[in-house]
Design a protein around this motif. Structure first.
Motif, short mmCIF file in Angstrom:
data_model
loop_
_atom_site.label_atom_id
_atom_site.label_comp_id
_atom_site.label_asym_id
_atom_site.label_seq_id
_atom_site.Cartn_x
_atom_site.Cartn_y
_atom_site.Cartn_z
N ARG A 152 30.30 79.40 34.93
CA ARG A 152 31.60 79.81 35.50
C ARG A 152 32.72 79.78 34.46
N SER A 153 32.74 78.77 33.61
CA SER A 153 33.83 78.63 32.63
C SER A 153 33.79 79.76 31.60
N LYS A 154 32.60 80.14 31.17
CA LYS A 154 32.47 81.24 30.20
C LYS A 154 32.81 82.58 30.85
N GLN A 155 32.44 82.73 32.13
CA GLN A 155 32.81 83.95 32.85
C GLN A 155 34.32 84.11 32.91
N LEU A 156 35.00 82.99 33.17
CA LEU A 156 36.46 83.03 33.25
C LEU A 156 37.08 83.33 31.89
N ALA A 157 36.51 82.74 30.83
CA ALA A 157 37.04 82.98 29.48
C ALA A 157 36.89 84.46 29.11
N LEU A 158 35.72 85.04 29.42
CA LEU A 158 35.51 86.47 29.16
C LEU A 158 36.49 87.31 29.97
N SER A 159 36.70 86.94 31.23
CA SER A 159 37.59 87.69 32.10
C SER A 159 39.03 87.67 31.59
N VAL A 160 39.47 86.51 31.10
CA VAL A 160 40.83 86.40 30.56
C VAL A 160 40.98 87.29 29.32
N GLY A 161 39.97 87.27 28.45
CA GLY A 161 40.00 88.12 27.25
C GLY A 161 40.07 89.59 27.60
N ILE A 162 39.21 90.00 28.55
CA ILE A 162 39.21 91.41 28.99
C ILE A 162 40.55 91.78 29.61
N SER A 163 41.12 90.88 30.41
CA SER A 163 42.39 91.15 31.10
C SER A 163 43.52 91.40 30.11
N ILE A 164 43.59 90.57 29.08
CA ILE A 164 44.65 90.74 28.07
C ILE A 164 44.50 92.08 27.35
N ILE A 165 43.26 92.43 26.98
CA ILE A 165 43.00 93.71 26.31
C ILE A 165 43.38 94.88 27.20
N MET A 166 43.04 94.81 28.49
CA MET A 166 43.32 95.90 29.41
C MET A 166 44.82 96.09 29.62
#
Length: 350
Positions: A152-166
């Protein structure tokens, strides 16, 4: 239509407040909140449009980007606060399906009944096709593959990274269209556009936008608390509530505007509402909600279910295939509406 929304607002807001204090039946309040929010969304849209005309194209584009999906953003934030992560993800899916299939489908169908062939800016269509492919396939579908082997923690970290890029890419897309390449890819139907007059002045539009936003925030907070009871009463799943109900309520006024524009043969505006709103949802609203969820106990990774991803991907592919030639007809609209109905039935039965 504006008169209908006016009556719905002036009656709906005080009755919603009174009904909330008197604890009227939850299902009745759910319907009342939905109808009133739809009416208030109309006022927000008209106020934003007036401010956009007064402020000029550059600031106007930014205003439309900020407030275009404000209602859904507000509802989703309160849903996140209540821990309804699945409802929020479903509402994001529903907005993509609703805009690309229902709104565009109705616009193409209604406009096509009056005009045998309607044209819009083919360069915008191709530009939007690239962004839609990025937003849904690169930012939503591909990360799903990586998250299969993550906690779950890595999923959230990936999601935050993707969100900033988007968000950064969405801002760059606005800058591209409104500043560096404004007017470069102009369609012949846009060359002779008349100068628009704002419906309201700057002060009145600002006041209406502020009051409507406050009212929507209050009603949205109440609406979220009716979801559980309504789901039990009608046998609906959280997935169905998010994909169909929340998505339609959050975008209903905007949907009506697109269909009216298509009926008036203003297809550039109609397509921009349908596709532009989809891009706002995928590249701005969804990433913002991921970042906002960090403030709440229940975090929201940008991880959708398989049916949601397949439905969004199919919607994007169908819309790109039908719109990439820069013209539409009623049969293409019927095709999009048929796809929306099939997916709606599927999500209802899940």
């Amino acid at each position: 239509m504006n008169k209908v929304f006016a009556w719905m607002t002036w009656i709906g807001v005080p009755v919603s407040v009174i009904g909330g204090f008197l604890h009227w039946p939850t299902v009745l309040m759910f319907v009342l909140y939905c109808l009133t929010i739809i009416a208030l969304a109309s006022y927000m849209g008209r106020a934003t449009e007036s401010l956009a005309i007064v402020a000029g194209p550059r600031i106007g584009g930014l205003l439309n980007a900020t407030f275009g999906n404000a209602v859904e953003l507000i509802i989703s934030i309160f849903a996140l606060q209540a821990g309804l992560v699945d409802v929020v993800l479903a509402s994001l899916t529903g907005s993509v399906l609703g805009n690309l299939l229902l709104v565009a489908g109705l616009s193409f169908f209604v406009g096509g009944l009056k005009y045998k062939r309607q044209e819009f800016n083919i360069y915008d269509a191709r530009h939007n096709a690239g962004l839609l492919t990025f937003a849904i396939f690169v930012a939503f579908v591909i990360p799903e593959v990586f998250t299969l082997q993550m906690d779950r923690s890595k999923q959230l970290a990936l999601s935050v990274g993707i969100s900033i890029i988007m968000i950064l890419l969405y801002v760059a897309a606005l800058y591209f269209r409104l500043v560096t390449h404004r007017g470069v890819y102009q369609h012949k139907s846009e060359e002779a556009e008349e100068h628009e007059e704002p419906e309201w002045g700057k002060g009145k539009a600002t006041a209406i936008l502020a009051l409507a936003t406050v009212a929507v925030a209050y009603l949205s907070e109440r609406l979220v608390h009716t979801f559980e009871t309504v789901a039990e009463s009608f046998g609906w799943s959280e997935l169905f509530i998010g994909i169909i109900i929340v998505a339609i309520v959050g975008n209903a006024a905007e949907h009506a505007s697109a269909v009216i524009m298509a009926y008036k043969n203003k297809m550039n505006v109609a397509v921009e509402i349908a596709v532009g709103s989809t891009l706002q949802i995928a590249m701005f609203v969804a990433p913002v909600l991921v970042l906002v969820s960090l403030l709440f106990p229940e975090k929201m990774p940008l991880v959708f279910s398989l049916p949601e991803l397949v439905a969004m991907a199919a919607s994007v592919l169908l819309m790109i295939v039908l719109s990439n030639d820069g013209d539409t007809n009623w049969f293409e609209g019927a095709t999009l509406l048929a796809a929306y109905t099939i997916m709606g039935i599927g999500f209802y039965l899940l």
